[in-house]
Design a protein around this motif. Sequence first.
Motif, mmCIF file in Angstrom:
data_model
loop_
_atom_site.group_PDB
_atom_site.id
_atom_site.type_symbol
_atom_site.label_atom_id
_atom_site.label_comp_id
_atom_site.label_asym_id
_atom_site.label_seq_id
_atom_site.Cartn_x
_atom_site.Cartn_y
_atom_site.Cartn_z
ATOM 1 N N ILE C 12 0.839 -1.062 0.025
ATOM 2 C CA ILE C 12 0.032 -0.088 0.052
ATOM 3 C C ILE C 12 0.809 1.251 -0.032
ATOM 4 C CG2 ILE C 12 -1.704 1.432 1.367
ATOM 5 C CD1 ILE C 12 -3.008 -0.836 0.396
ATOM 6 N N ARG C 13 0.575 2.176 -0.793
ATOM 7 C CA ARG C 13 1.475 3.398 -1.007
ATOM 8 C C ARG C 13 0.283 4.373 -0.492
ATOM 9 N NH1 ARG C 13 5.391 1.694 -0.780
ATOM 10 N NH2 ARG C 13 7.154 1.182 -2.153
ATOM 11 N N LEU C 14 0.632 5.422 0.259
ATOM 12 C CA LEU C 14 -0.066 6.564 0.641
ATOM 13 C C LEU C 14 -0.213 7.338 -0.436
ATOM 14 C CD1 LEU C 14 0.751 7.224 4.413
ATOM 15 C CD2 LEU C 14 -1.441 6.040 3.454
ATOM 16 N N PRO C 15 -1.178 8.163 -0.825
ATOM 17 C CA PRO C 15 -1.228 9.073 -1.798
ATOM 18 C C PRO C 15 -0.225 10.178 -1.818
ATOM 19 C CG PRO C 15 -3.155 9.267 -0.691
ATOM 20 C CD PRO C 15 -2.338 8.093 -0.104
ATOM 21 N N PHE C 16 0.189 10.520 -0.415
ATOM 22 C CA PHE C 16 1.039 11.603 -0.096
ATOM 23 C C PHE C 16 1.894 11.313 0.503
ATOM 24 C CE2 PHE C 16 -2.841 11.221 2.616
ATOM 25 C CZ PHE C 16 -2.187 11.320 3.881
ATOM 26 N N PRO C 17 3.193 11.894 0.439
ATOM 27 C CA PRO C 17 4.156 11.507 1.229
ATOM 28 C C PRO C 17 4.093 11.932 2.743
ATOM 29 C CG PRO C 17 4.887 13.174 -0.140
ATOM 30 C CD PRO C 17 3.547 12.845 -0.418
ATOM 31 N N ILE C 18 4.319 11.193 3.734
ATOM 32 C CA ILE C 18 4.395 11.499 5.183
ATOM 33 C C ILE C 18 5.864 11.626 5.430
ATOM 34 C CG2 ILE C 18 3.789 11.275 7.285
ATOM 35 C CD1 ILE C 18 1.645 9.687 6.422
ATOM 36 N N PRO C 19 6.329 12.844 5.827
ATOM 37 C CA PRO C 19 7.922 13.105 6.284
ATOM 38 C C PRO C 19 7.799 12.212 7.409
ATOM 39 C CG PRO C 19 6.834 15.139 6.560
ATOM 40 C CD PRO C 19 5.741 14.120 6.040
ATOM 41 N N TYR C 20 8.803 12.632 8.354
ATOM 42 C CA TYR C 20 9.475 11.958 9.696
ATOM 43 C C TYR C 20 8.422 12.024 10.402
ATOM 44 C CZ TYR C 20 13.651 10.790 7.452
ATOM 45 O OH TYR C 20 14.384 10.181 6.440
ATOM 46 N N PRO C 21 8.366 11.457 11.615
ATOM 47 C CA PRO C 21 9.164 10.225 12.016
ATOM 48 C C PRO C 21 8.636 9.201 11.135
ATOM 49 C CG PRO C 21 7.901 10.826 13.797
ATOM 50 C CD PRO C 21 7.502 11.968 12.928
ATOM 51 N N PRO C 22 9.463 8.231 10.658
ATOM 52 C CA PRO C 22 9.259 6.827 9.966
ATOM 53 C C PRO C 22 8.024 6.171 10.687
ATOM 54 C CG PRO C 22 11.478 6.984 10.844
ATOM 55 C CD PRO C 22 10.801 8.228 11.138
ATOM 56 N N MET C 23 8.506 6.205 12.169
ATOM 57 C CA MET C 23 7.617 5.179 13.060
ATOM 58 C C MET C 23 6.195 5.570 12.665
ATOM 59 S SD MET C 23 7.615 2.801 14.879
ATOM 60 C CE MET C 23 6.402 1.986 15.820
ATOM 61 N N LEU C 24 5.922 6.798 12.589
ATOM 62 C CA LEU C 24 4.492 7.546 12.621
ATOM 63 C C LEU C 24 4.214 7.050 11.047
ATOM 64 C CD1 LEU C 24 2.374 9.255 13.749
ATOM 65 C CD2 LEU C 24 3.343 11.065 12.395
ATOM 66 N N ARG C 276 17.389 -11.150 21.000
ATOM 67 C CA ARG C 276 16.967 -9.715 20.648
ATOM 68 C C ARG C 276 16.314 -9.795 19.103
ATOM 69 N NH1 ARG C 276 14.821 -6.022 19.223
ATOM 70 N NH2 ARG C 276 15.208 -3.747 20.036
ATOM 71 N N ASN C 277 17.104 -10.386 18.270
ATOM 72 C CA ASN C 277 16.955 -10.386 16.754
ATOM 73 C C ASN C 277 15.912 -11.333 16.415
ATOM 74 O OD1 ASN C 277 18.785 -8.816 15.061
ATOM 75 N ND2 ASN C 277 19.973 -9.440 16.690
ATOM 76 N N ALA C 278 15.590 -12.553 17.253
ATOM 77 C CA ALA C 278 14.880 -13.510 17.071
ATOM 78 C C ALA C 278 13.361 -13.159 17.302
ATOM 79 C CB ALA C 278 15.185 -14.874 17.533
ATOM 80 N N VAL C 349 8.504 -1.031 17.132
ATOM 81 C CA VAL C 349 9.433 -0.695 18.188
ATOM 82 C C VAL C 349 10.835 -1.548 18.283
ATOM 83 C CG1 VAL C 349 9.417 -0.636 20.603
ATOM 84 C CG2 VAL C 349 7.511 0.418 19.562
ATOM 85 N N LEU C 350 10.271 -2.772 18.138
ATOM 86 C CA LEU C 350 11.247 -3.891 18.100
ATOM 87 C C LEU C 350 12.445 -3.949 17.018
ATOM 88 C CD1 LEU C 350 9.509 -7.105 19.527
ATOM 89 C CD2 LEU C 350 11.379 -5.682 20.721
ATOM 90 N N ASN C 351 11.967 -3.472 15.945
ATOM 91 C CA ASN C 351 12.939 -3.460 14.818
ATOM 92 C C ASN C 351 13.314 -2.031 14.404
ATOM 93 O OD1 ASN C 351 13.985 -3.867 12.408
ATOM 94 N ND2 ASN C 351 12.359 -5.170 11.579
ATOM 95 N N PRO C 352 14.667 -1.988 14.758
ATOM 96 C CA PRO C 352 15.283 -0.625 14.467
ATOM 97 C C PRO C 352 15.176 -0.017 13.204
ATOM 98 C CG PRO C 352 16.837 -2.145 15.928
ATOM 99 C CD PRO C 352 15.627 -2.942 15.242
ATOM 100 N N ARG C 353 15.245 -1.074 12.323
ATOM 101 C CA ARG C 353 15.348 -0.822 10.842
ATOM 102 C C ARG C 353 13.991 -0.144 10.527
ATOM 103 N NH1 ARG C 353 18.310 -5.895 8.843
ATOM 104 N NH2 ARG C 353 17.548 -6.589 10.940
ATOM 105 N N ILE C 354 12.796 -0.190 11.403
ATOM 106 C CA ILE C 354 11.721 0.388 10.859
ATOM 107 C C ILE C 354 11.584 1.740 11.904
ATOM 108 C CG2 ILE C 354 9.170 0.444 11.526
ATOM 109 C CD1 ILE C 354 9.079 -2.412 10.245
ATOM 110 N N ARG C 355 12.071 1.660 13.137
ATOM 111 C CA ARG C 355 11.733 2.773 14.056
ATOM 112 C C ARG C 355 12.940 3.909 13.517
ATOM 113 N NH1 ARG C 355 14.408 2.048 19.504
ATOM 114 N NH2 ARG C 355 14.720 0.050 18.598
ATOM 115 N N HIS C 356 13.999 3.601 13.043
ATOM 116 C CA HIS C 356 14.968 4.508 12.710
ATOM 117 C C HIS C 356 15.276 4.168 11.337
ATOM 118 C CE1 HIS C 356 15.559 5.590 16.966
ATOM 119 N NE2 HIS C 356 15.661 4.293 17.017
ATOM 120 N N ALA C 357 14.556 4.700 10.338
ATOM 121 C CA ALA C 357 14.677 4.574 9.027
ATOM 122 C C ALA C 357 16.181 5.254 8.693
ATOM 123 C CB ALA C 357 13.606 5.225 7.986
ATOM 124 N N ARG C 358 16.849 5.205 7.674
ATOM 125 C CA ARG C 358 17.968 5.930 7.421
ATOM 126 C C ARG C 358 17.733 7.193 7.010
ATOM 127 N NH1 ARG C 358 23.047 4.251 3.701
ATOM 128 N NH2 ARG C 358 22.533 2.081 4.184
#
Lengths: 303, 326, 358
Positions: C12-24, C276-278, C349-358
């Motif tokens: 699913i792509r949102l019709p408009f880009p939402i900037p930061y924070p990525p978690m939101l 932690r990863n599992a 929250v558990l996955n830093p790759r989602i919590r803090h996108a580059r």
Amino acid sequence: MSMDVRAIPGGPADASRPPRPLVEFWYHFRRNKGAVAGLAVILIIATVAVLAPWIAPHDPLVQNRAAILQPPVWHDGGSWSYVLGTDDIGRDILSRVIHGARLSMLVGLIVVTLSLAVGLTLGMVSGFFGGVVDVAIMRLIDIMLAMPSLLLAVVVAAILGPGLFNAMLSVAIVVVPHYARLIRAAVLAEVSKDYVIASRVAGAGPLRLMLVTILPNCMAPLIVQATLGFSTAILDAAALGFLGLGAQPPTPEWGTMLASSLQFLQRAPWVVTWPGVAILVTVLAFNLLGDGLRDALDPKLKR
Amino acid sequence: MALLDIRNLSVEFTTRAGTFRAVDGIDLTVDEGEVVGIVGESGSGKSVTSLAVMGLIPEPGRVVADRLSFAGRDLRSISGSERRRIVGKDIAMVFQEPMTSLNPCFTVGFQIMEALKVHEGLTGRALRDRTVELLDQVGIPAPESRLRAFPHQLSGGMNQRVMIAMAIACNPRLLIADEPTTALDVTIQKQILDLLARLQRERGMALILITHDMGVVAETARRVAVMYAGQVVETRPAADLFERPRHPYTAALLDALPERAVGRRRLPTIPGVVPGIADRPGGCLFNPRCRFTATRCCGLRPELEPDDTGATRCFFPLPAHREVTP
Amino acid sequence: MPPPPRCGAAAIRLPFPIPYPPMLRFLLTRAGLVVPTFLGITVLAFFLIRLVPGDPIEVRVGERGIAPERLAELRHAMGLDQPLWKQYADYLGNVLTGDFGVSLVTRNAVIDEFLSLFPATIELAAAAILFAVVVGLPAGVLAAVRRGSVVDHTVMGLSLTGYSMPIFWWGLLLILLFSVNLGWTPVSGRLDLLYYVEPETGFMLIDTLLAGDTDAFRSALRHLVLPAVVLGTIPLAVIARMTRSAMLEVLGEDYIRTARAKGLREKRVIGLHALRNALIPVVTVIGLQAGTLLGGAILTETIFSWPGIGKWLVESINRRDYPALQGGILLIATTVIAVNLLVDLLYGVLNPRIRHAR
Ligand SMILES: Nc1ncnc2c1ncn2[C@@H]1O[C@H](COP(=O)(O)OP(=O)(O)OP(=O)(O)O)[C@@H](O)[C@H]1O
Ligand SMILES: [Mg+2]
């Protein structure tokens, strides 16, 4: 680390011979003891189910007023005439369990066939045509998956009315989304491959493409899912029977038998034990087989 | 006495196809403060050798050696807790793949501090300051703010710097750098190598630099061991090795260097690959790919024979004066 | 064997880009998906009940029969003479304002009945999932660490058995053993009749503590144990298997070797770096058990006479109380959706790759 399967002495595919998928499959399958045991148990249960009228010592419906709640043969007061004992109205539990195997296998077969047929159609259409059709079907599936499957089955069974056939129907409806989703994923993975494009170019119609070209190439996950589907079907149909929404007494269905023996739990535990053991063993056998098939058929997990 | 002393080290993996010797009787000594290069193609057993030193060979693997000692301690008979006191402190390692070698779930700060906490017992402010200092030393800009970064937020080069910071955190006496630059861009490669060379000089630590790039070794190492199919085929001081390689494999590797191929239209390559588990030849392991193979090479396996400057594992070592290859 | 992974969300792509924070952004995307699913469920709940043979009013009056003019009158009063879409729109409007209809049997608002019974089910489900995690997670870790050993085979064999368990029978067996033969646990209900505690929260464990009655608390606990074990059996099996396979995958990762190369204790390597990863995929699977738990509650509550939603639904079915059934399935499905959303949040929250996108 990465070791070639071909290097195994006596391995399935010596480089000199062309690959034989069945041989290779059997080679991997055989190594999984659990799966082989599961298959053996299923074959036994199937045989028992087919031969039920001939091997059951008694008629499952005949009541013997002289032998009510008789314990199994190894308890005091048991007799060889009723090996697993009798229930509250003097019916032979062994015979009822044997005939129950018939019903359960039938339930599995019908449910899997029905849901497979519907799921296959939905998944194929969804994956093949894409677009609005796909979105609509996928939404429907999401919605169905948001409901706990047993709850949905219970509700559908309640609406259709109690009975073995309606129970099968509701269980079948409930598992359709799983098949549809699986097939769709498989179709999507196949549809862009060269051989599909080639036959499309060669002028194959969509139906031919779907059934003759793509379907055989997504058989593996389907077979696994269908095997696991047997266990879900048997378990859920028994649960419906237990809730009074499936087969009705005096049908010797395992779940129904459990439901009608609840009040004898203390006095005659054997009435409760055997139908449950039958369900557990059958379901476990199908799950073992399904796991083994998955490992043997899925090249990614082959090692 | 040598800092690291390896005699006749072998590592075997038992697989369903049988036993596979990934490392086959290698000898290696590294003195305090010395830089030793290990070169060889992919699959020649370089990583397995260094993992054996670290005690990190995964389960069914078997390590045997006549001697495997570090600073006088026998690493073969050492207990688990004793080993943990050495590994990560006195011997540290930088791995091949910076992007996957750092734990994605923890910040780089946490991962560096962890080593300091365990081995140096640092806590609080001191721990933090030391970590920042380390990040600064390995050339990470704005180290304070990077403490809280996750590995996926950093580039490969930055991650490798973090790995290096982690490795040198407890002032190791020996650093094993296992192809620290293979996964990186060419421009970054140079920076990382310079960083390693600088740290080695400043701290006077011994460095084993593993690579399959002869050029890298030429610039940094004092002594070089060339590995092929789990064996050391030639070892000598870097200068001599580059001047006069004796083993045909070394010569071929040198010929494959771009700067030695000036004037030629194509870079000479060595045909074929390092034999793996199923295709180890009889006789000299290099014989299927060697330009000078003779009958003897196919029947007998040569020993590592010492000569004036080092040792060669070849029946027919190249003459001391290199002929010009056609 | 674990439930098939949910997909579609990523597409699913949102019709408009939402900037930061990525978690939101992650959360909004997920939440956006919930709306159509919820609407779909209302449609399902609305039409499923229509499938019951006979007119809702005829169903309601049952055998007694009704005069035709009275029927027409009632139909009009209930809006049944309206076109179907209009009826649905009214239904949706009611649902959105919290009106889930009135029980035919008790004449109470369905939502009130649901809410009064819901805490009992939540308490049971929470205890069940706690049991499943406390046993299943370590078992899975152990099986992975001792891969191929007797421990591994035992854990895997037991968990497949648990996964194949007809829990209604399992419950009966446990009752037979622990209640009938050993007399350790009560057979049914949430609390001995001896005690009475004011239902403050609806959670018996909390209410008894609030009342300061430790004997009642102990009684409530004894009542809870067996149903929780029964309801937790299948989630336990799923969690153990998932943990094992996630751990096996993680243990082969480079960063585990790095952790060992630091000289960390094996306990820390496995319990912190690997687990932690599992945990990331395992938590998702735990979340997916919400449906299994609520479905299983139907059986468990029936066996143990646990006064919760599951038992209430079965009773509603037996009493042909269709409004209660309709409201019940809608509310349960909504709960499942809410839990899944919560799990998505936890996943983020558990996955830093989602919590803090580059
Ligand atoms: N755990 C293992 N089990 C079985 N074989 C292994 C294992 N680890 C390494 N090997 C084998 O040992 C051989 C040497 O591997 P090694 O990783 O040391 O090579 P390398 O010289 O480091 O190569 P590269 O330049 O690619 O890193 C390879 O053939 C590899 O397949
Ligand atoms: Mg390597």
